[in-house]
Design an enzyme around this catalytic site. Structure first.
Site, PDB file in Angstrom:
ATOM      1  N   GLU A 175      43.173  46.964  20.835  1.00 32.23           N
ATOM      2  CA  GLU A 175      42.148  46.256  21.601  1.00 32.23           C
ATOM      3  C   GLU A 175      40.765  46.894  21.479  1.00 32.23           C
ATOM      4  OE1 GLU A 175      42.747  43.420  23.871  1.00 32.23           O
ATOM      5  OE2 GLU A 175      44.532  43.266  22.624  1.00 32.23           O
ATOM      6  N   HIS A 247      42.515  46.441  30.176  1.00 35.31           N
ATOM      7  CA  HIS A 247      41.996  47.465  29.264  1.00 35.31           C
ATOM      8  C   HIS A 247      41.671  48.709  30.086  1.00 35.31           C
ATOM      9  CE1 HIS A 247      40.501  43.941  26.619  1.00 35.31           C
ATOM     10  NE2 HIS A 247      41.611  44.426  26.095  1.00 35.31           N
ATOM     11  N   CYS A 368      32.014  45.644  28.874  1.00 29.08           N
ATOM     12  CA  CYS A 368      32.695  44.761  27.928  1.00 29.08           C
ATOM     13  C   CYS A 368      31.728  44.199  26.895  1.00 29.08           C
ATOM     14  CB  CYS A 368      33.351  43.598  28.669  1.00 29.08           C
ATOM     15  SG  CYS A 368      34.984  43.970  29.340  1.00 29.08           S
TER      16      CYS A 368
END
Length: 440
Positions: A175, A247, A368
């Site tokens: 990720e 995450h 992000c």
């Protein structure tokens, strides 16, 4: 030691930004599924965040939106004919697939790649590995276009090593930088790289998916030619994942010597800190800042995105600055903690709040939206210059966004071939402004 900068490459939010609710385990994404989105406002908010940091004296770059809808995905699913025919057929027969093809999730550039600076790599090059994002269908289609964009920006092979994504298998699930933290005394000095994983190869998980695998993290560390002694692998806690921390950057962020994290972020906090201290020995003194569950319940930490904030070394300030979303200010426990934290003498001296609500409603905060790339002055001068931010560049991009993006998108719009044409036209104009028309 070369002078180096932490350059934030933000994802430019694309014209197909919508609330598709496709990310299982992302509570905000699921909560707002089907709501009306505003791509224009989203992109303008992102660009204003870039302007804020640029004017503060930080180095800022831009990653372009990816082509949407992704017709390769639709073709792989058996849809054929003209673009309009594919869209109309997919809307009738596989609307969930059409949503995935339109996803603007590449805006969250922290998932684009994992980055190791040249100071950490044995070959003296800056390394970037595109994330395969294999856990979620709508994200798994990103990496070919992400790799192409990175190769266009970081062209010189003598300075930059751009690696393609790992194999698209669950054991290699990756990720990107959302599960990676680099700590150091200063950006140009050798550092310690912390890779956070949720499961080991072959291990299944119950509840929300543990997206990052240990094998993926280890593979990237090897490809980046990192020192074994300066690399740490730590497991994210099941409690954090099950609470919605899909995450690690939802419960942890680091910069320079400081690691800012929630008490429940790691499976073995004491062991993780001990590993970091050993790895940092002779380089810097680790400064951990742990937020207790008793002061900020993990649910509040996740909904407010306290940790999905940018931790920054601002020019002229002795202590770090936390650039947090407005939602952190609006949540009592996180606001109160931030006030107590900055009143003390710890490494974080100020919290600044920023409006990125359109991104937040889809599950992505300020952290992000950016990919951190530590670059020497020579490397910075050698990358593609048109993606580096200036006030004039932001003005030009905002003008394109204002002219070509819709201010209202709902799921039904995805079935309209005219919307696909609008998205393509907008992206082509943005790419031309960024000097990346070859990616069109």
């Amino acid at each position: 030691m070369s002078t180096a900068y932490e350059v934030n490459f933000d994802g430019l939010i694309g014209p197909s930004h919508n609330y598709g609710g496709m990310s299982h385990g992302n509570l905000a994404s699921s909560k707002n599924e089907g709501d009306v989105s505003n791509p224009r406002e989203a992109a303008l908010q992102g660009l204003e965040k870039m302007r804020l940091l640029h004017r503060a004296g930080l180095k800022q770059g831009i990653l372009p939106p990816l082509p949407r809808p992704n017709f390769d995905l639709l073709a792989s699913a058996g849809f054929g004919g003209s673009d309009a025919a594919m869209i109309e057929a997919a809307a009738q027969q596989a609307p969930a697939l059409l949503k995935a093809a339109y996803s603007a999730s590449a805006m969250w550039a922290a998932n684009a790649a994992t980055v190791s600076p040249s100071a950490d790599a044995a070959d003296g090059r800056l390394h970037l590995t595109s994330a395969n994002l294999s856990t979620m269908l709508h994200r798994s289609i990103e990496h070919p276009d992400t790799t192409a964009a990175l190769l266009s920006i970081f062209e010189r092979e003598d300075m930059f090593a751009v690696h393609g994504a790992l194999p698209p298998h669950a054991d290699f699930s990756d990720e990107g930088a959302a599960n990676h933290v680099r700590l150091c005394a200063e950006h140009g000095a050798p550092g310690v790289e912390l890779f956070v994983y949720g499961r080991e190869p072959g291990e299944s998980t119950v509840g929300f998916p543990a997206r990052q695998s240990l094998l993926a993290s280890q593979s990237i560390a090897r490809a980046h030619a990192l020192s074994h002694d300066r690399t740490v692998f730590a497991r994210q806690s099941t409690a954090a994942i099950d609470a919605g921390a899909f995450h690690n950057d939802v419960v942890c962020v680091g910069a320079l010597e400081t690691l800012f994290f929630h008490e429940l972020a790691f499976e073995d906090t004491d062991g993780m800190l001990e590993q970091l201290r050993r790895a940092a020995d002779g380089l810097f003194e680790l400064k951990p800042v742990m937020v207790p569950e008793a002061e900020v319940p993990i649910g509040d930490a996740i909904t407010s995105y306290l940790f999905n904030s940018q931790l920054l070394q601002m020019p002229g300030e002795d202590r770090l600055v936390l650039l947090a979303p407005l939602e952190t200010q609006e949540t009592d426990s996180t606001r109160n903690f931030c006030e107590r934290m900055v009143a003390g003498n710890g490494p974080i001296g100020r919290v600044q709040y920023v409006d990125v609500r359109q991104s937040m409603r889809n599950g992505g905060g300020p952290a992000c939206l950016r990919l951190r790339v530590v670059m020497t002055e020579v490397e910075l001068a050698s990358c593609h210059q048109d993606v580096l931010v200036s006030d004039e560049k932001i003005d030009a991009l905002q003008a394109i966004v204002s002219e070509t993006y819709r201010d209202r998108v709902v799921s039904a719009d995805l079935a309209d071939p005219a919307f696909a044409d609008e998205c393509r036209t907008a992206r082509e104009q943005l790419l031309e402004e960024l000097g990346l028309s070859s990616l069109a």
